[in-house]
Scaffold this motif. Structure first.
Motif, PDB file in Angstrom:
ATOM      1  N   GLU A 135      35.271  44.662  35.374  1.00 34.55           N
ATOM      2  CA  GLU A 135      36.610  45.133  35.543  1.00 34.55           C
ATOM      3  C   GLU A 135      37.099  45.369  34.756  1.00 34.55           C
ATOM      4  O   GLU A 135      36.128  45.178  33.588  1.00 34.55           O
TER       5      GLU A 135
ATOM      6  N   ARG B 292      43.616  42.074  39.255  1.00 37.21           N
ATOM      7  CA  ARG B 292      42.228  42.170  38.281  1.00 37.21           C
ATOM      8  C   ARG B 292      41.574  40.991  39.786  1.00 37.21           C
ATOM      9  O   ARG B 292      41.805  40.251  40.112  1.00 37.21           O
ATOM     10  N   GLY B 293      40.221  41.881  38.940  1.00 38.27           N
ATOM     11  CA  GLY B 293      39.250  41.179  39.922  1.00 38.27           C
ATOM     12  C   GLY B 293      39.487  42.169  41.258  1.00 38.27           C
ATOM     13  O   GLY B 293      38.082  41.697  41.938  1.00 38.27           O
ATOM     14  N   GLU B 294      39.639  42.611  41.971  1.00 43.31           N
ATOM     15  CA  GLU B 294      39.871  43.589  42.882  1.00 43.31           C
ATOM     16  C   GLU B 294      40.495  44.505  42.994  1.00 43.31           C
ATOM     17  O   GLU B 294      39.351  45.561  43.638  1.00 43.31           O
ATOM     18  N   TYR B 295      41.790  44.802  42.286  1.00 47.01           N
ATOM     19  CA  TYR B 295      42.292  46.846  42.883  1.00 47.01           C
ATOM     20  C   TYR B 295      42.889  47.559  42.092  1.00 47.01           C
ATOM     21  O   TYR B 295      43.376  46.560  41.203  1.00 47.01           O
TER      22      TYR B 295
END
Lengths: 324, 538
Positions: B216, B376-379
């Motif tokens: 990230e 955040r943390g995904e996409y």
């Protein structure tokens, strides 16, 4: 249950938490590398590194940092993440919810299956189903979750293509809030594999604890009495024996839920679940002290809180237990 | 009697002292070269550099040196090397950040004015002729003339063996060839570079390029991000005045023309009709604001690019003049290609941009893509900005990035077809699997960063050029590339990497692995070996 007992236990719990906060603070600072070290390969000069240290208060004496930190924690502030440069609290809560929804589902599955199965094995003690049940329970307990997880990913995700292998939702998704995010079929599809892997791992403890306590309870006089009354074996098993055997399982459940906050880091990594466990890993990797501390304090608070709760409800569940 | 006796005693004492002194002196001459300590990373941090140190120690011992390897935790290692300069030999590396394709940064690591504590030349190499050439190339705006100086510098420095450039490690990535074609590779950048989203052509109806990353970004704040994870994403939706082509040639981008009026004056005319993603026009005022803002905020990540700027003037609605305090050749290739143009109407009201909360950070650029969303943390997702001058040639509608917990997750995404390409290098174990997969193509891209072994020229025996040359010849770098990098890399010969073809000098002294030549070099310089086979300095 006296009021002084509750008070005494509450004070103990807070004291324990303070000790943990202190230990964590010094442990991370002494054990992890300087958070600005990673910036050097990015080309940051020594002056720039010093500026970063100053911005995060790392240039002050360790004890002063500790006093400031303690003051902030008491006020419920956990500072700014070194890596994300954002308030830690906002980063942690969302991940915490993601982890808890996975862990609670897994724990509910494990206990909902483990308790009746354990009772059943006790009833069938010495038979082949007993042996098979114990061996399976121990096997899943002994198999590392990253391994069972990777096998599941390979089989159901890559080879068969039945289930998604990563994340909580198919990306991108729109969700108005946390509950909007999880009350969907898509979420369930993502939940199945990681939740089952964790549930299988957890299944062993309620299963074996239940089975063993049941065997003890089976030897008690009141079971003999129930038999003498001519009750059906099934009724004796579930109505009379199982109720009495539940207490140790409840203790184990409270502890398990308490430990759930940290998530199962390996499962979160294998399934790229955006939970707290992954965040902890990242925080330790980048020496992000505030984020690492906050996550560990949260985990500790959960364990202490659930233990406290277990002590309290113990008395309520079993009138024989007297708390003073 | 007494006097005689005492005189005799004095004589004896004097003789004895002389004998002892002589004995000591001969013993001193027989004293072997002191033990050499090689500092390297821990095995957990980087198994390759860790193993490399042991390989070096083995062959150096064959020459009669006493060598020990000391792995250190990374920040301690950096401190010993840069901040304290307390080392004999250190193995470290420089990452290939795109602005380092300009030779300025890597050449500066041998500048004698960089030898103070904390600076970039901890080895302490000092050569006035080199320093003079360094200044000359920095002031030379004509690329070919500058190149000639840069090549000369590499040739000058090679025989002195001021350090050993060990190897350049390839970036190995993969993409899905059933879905995409026309991927662009760029040295040190792999496929995840500024050009791939502009050039790539979809082979299916899916016109969204999906990239997988195990990491990230720290933040998407252009005044706070200090990581490639952040900047590689941001530079797709912010425009720069200059863009480096895939062949590392500076192309005017948001600038229509760039004119060097003299050594310290550069005039820029902006393209007409550019707009920010909120519809506001991009003007000379925005450019002036951006550079002034970065200077005022004293943003460390860009400081080195900005120090030469004395002032920025607006010369017309689209005209900007940069006045430099000293001639600075990398100004066009580095400074103008790295600093994103910020919208003045948004940022001028923000006094402490580093303190912005994540959801308050403005995400308005003027680049070919515009910010869509960031979970955040995904996409993350960027859509094509249709009003951009390059938009007509873009064949995709969006770029998205999925973040996984680790590179294993990314690779699973490649296998299931969820992903179209990997952003960062794959693990060695994944490469054969990817090669065996019919849908995937594995691409090896050379890096222009390098791993180096630097000796402390202030200490013996590294103050002796013959010793340095011999120890370089006794370092089997080809073996490191073959064994430790599995052949995916290149032996180093200069701080300017071979892949950086325009600036690299291929005709310098190379010091191939040769123990006989190493021994001969040492003998020629008067080194001898004592009875135990330990080497003795002349």
């Amino acid at each position: 249950m006296s009021r002084t007992y509750v008070l005494r236990r509450a004070i103990q719990a807070v004291g324990t938490l303070l000790v943990i906060v202190t230990v964590l603070f010094f442990l991370f600072r002494l054990g992890l590398p300087d958070p600005t070290a990673a910036l050097v390969t990015e080309g940051l000069s020594p002056e720039d590194r010093a500026a970063v240290r100053e911005r995060f208060g790392l240039d002050r004496p360790l004890f002063e940092q500790y006093v400031i930190y303690l003051g902030n924690v008491v006020r419920g502030e956990f500072g700014t993440s070194f890596y994300y440069k954002a308030p830690v609290a906002s980063l942690v809560w969302e991940k915490f919810a993601n982890t808890m929804v996975l862990m609670l589902v897994a724990i509910v599955i494990a206990y909902a299956l483990g308790i009746p199965l354990g009772a059943y094995l006790a009833w069938k003690r010495g038979t082949r189903s007993d042996t098979v049940g114990i061996v399976l329970g121990l096997m899943f307990r002994a198999a590392p979750m990253f391994w069972t997880g990777m096998l599941a990913v390979l089989l159901f995700g890559v080879m068969l293509g039945w289930l998604p292998t990563s994340g909580m939702r198919t990306l991108p998704y729109e969700a108005a809030g946390f509950f909007d995010k999880i009350f969907t079929l898509d979420f369930l599809r993502h939940l199945i594999m990681p939740a089952l892997i964790i549930a299988l791992f957890y299944l062993g403890s309620p299963l074996l604890i239940m089975r063993n306590t049941m065997l003890e309870v089976y030897g008690e006089d009141f079971i003999e009495m129930a038999r003498a009354k001519g009750l059906r074996e099934r009724d004796i098993l579930y109505r009379h024996a199982a109720r009495n055997a539940l207490l140790p399982v409840m203790t184990q459940l409270a502890v398990t839920v308490g430990l759930a906050a940290g998530g199962q880091v390996v499962v979160e990594v294998v399934f790229s679940w955006p939970g707290l466990g992954r965040e902890i890993l990242q925080a330790v990797r980048t020496s992000d002290f505030p984020l690492a501390q906050a996550t560990f304090v949260l985990m500790a608070a959960m364990v202490i809180g659930m233990n406290f709760l277990a002590d309290m409800i113990y008395g309520a569940l079993d009138p024989r237990v007297k708390l003073q | 009697m007494r006097t005689q006796a005492s005189t005799r005693r004095v004589w004896i004492a004097a003789l004895a002292a002389l004998a002892i002194a002589f004995g000591l002196a001969t013993a001193q001459a027989q004293e072997p070269v002191p033990q050499i300590e090689i500092l390297t990373t821990t095995e957990a941090y980087d198994p390759i550099r860790y193993e490399a140190a042991f390989m070096v120690a083995d062959t150096w011992r064959e020459l009669g040196f006493e060598v020990i390897v000391r792995p250190l935790e990374f920040s301690t290692l950096l401190e010993r090397f840069y901040d304290q300069q307390d080392f004999d030999v250190t193995i470290l590396g420089w990452s290939g950040r795109v602005d380092r394709l300009d030779p300025q940064h890597f050449l500066s690591t041998l500048d004698s004015r960089q030898t103070s504590l904390g600076s970039n030349n901890p080895g302490g190499y000092s050569n006035p002729e080199y320093d003079a050439l360094f200044d000359a190339q920095a002031a030379e705006f004509d690329a070919d003339a500058r190149r000639a100086i840069v090549l000369e510098m590499q040739e000058l420095v090679a025989p002195d063996a001021p350090l050993v450039v060990l190897y350049h490690r390839d970036e190995v990535i993969a993409y899905n060839e059933t879905r995409w074609t026309d991927m662009v590779t760029m040295a040190g950048e792999g496929l995840y570079n500024e050009w791939t989203p502009l050039e790539v052509t979809p082979l299916t109806d899916d016109r969204v390029l999906t990239i997988g990353s195990p990491q990230e970004p720290d933040t998407l704040n252009p005044l706070d991000s200090t990581s490639v994870w952040g900047w590689k994403w941001m530079r797709m939706y912010y425009d720069k005045l200059v863009r480096l082509s895939p062949e590392i040639e500076p192309l005017p981008w948001a600038a229509a023309t760039i004119t060097a009026v003299d050594d310290v004056t550069i005039d820029i005319t902006l393209r007409e009709g550019m707009t920010f993603h909120d519809g506001e026009p991009v003007t000379a005022e925005d450019v002036k604001f951006t550079f002034d803002y970065y200077v005022d905020q004293d943003f460390g990540y860009f400081r080195a690019f900005l120090t030469p700027i004395e002032s920025v003037e607006v010369t017309g609605p689209l005209g900007v003049r940069f006045n430099l305090s000293t001639p600075f050749a990398p100004f066009i290739t580095v400074t103008l290609s790295q600093i994103p143009i910020l919208p003045a109407h948004i940022w001028s009201g923000i006094d402490n941009p580093a303190d912005l909360a994540p959801d308050q950070i403005p995400q308005v650029g003027s680049g070919p893509f515009q910010f869509d969303r960031y979970d955040r943390g995904e996409y993350k997702r960027l859509n094509v900005y249709p009003q951009h001058f390059a938009a007509a040639d873009i064949d995709i509608e969006a770029v998205e990035m999925i973040v996984y917990a680790d590179s294993e997750g990314v690779f699973t995404g490649m296998q299931t077809g969820e992903l179209d390409m990997t952003a960062w290098r794959m693990e060695p174990g994944q490469i054969p699997l990817a090669e065996a997969n019919d849908d995937l193509v594995v691409v090896s891209v050379p890096d222009f960063g390098y791993f180096h072994m630097t000796w402390n020229l202030r200490r013996s025996p590294f103050d002796n050029v013959a010793a340095r040359r011999a120890l370089t010849m006794a370092t089997d770098r080809q073996h490191m590339v073959n064994v430790l990098l599995d052949g995916r890399g290149e032996v180093g010969s200069s701080v300017v990497a071979p892949v950086n073809a325009f600036w690299h000098n291929p005709f310098t002294e190379r010091f191939d692995y040769d123990m006989e030549a190493a021994r001969a070099e040492l003998e020629g310089a008067g080194f001898t070996w004592n009875a135990e086979g330990r080497i003795v300095a002349p």
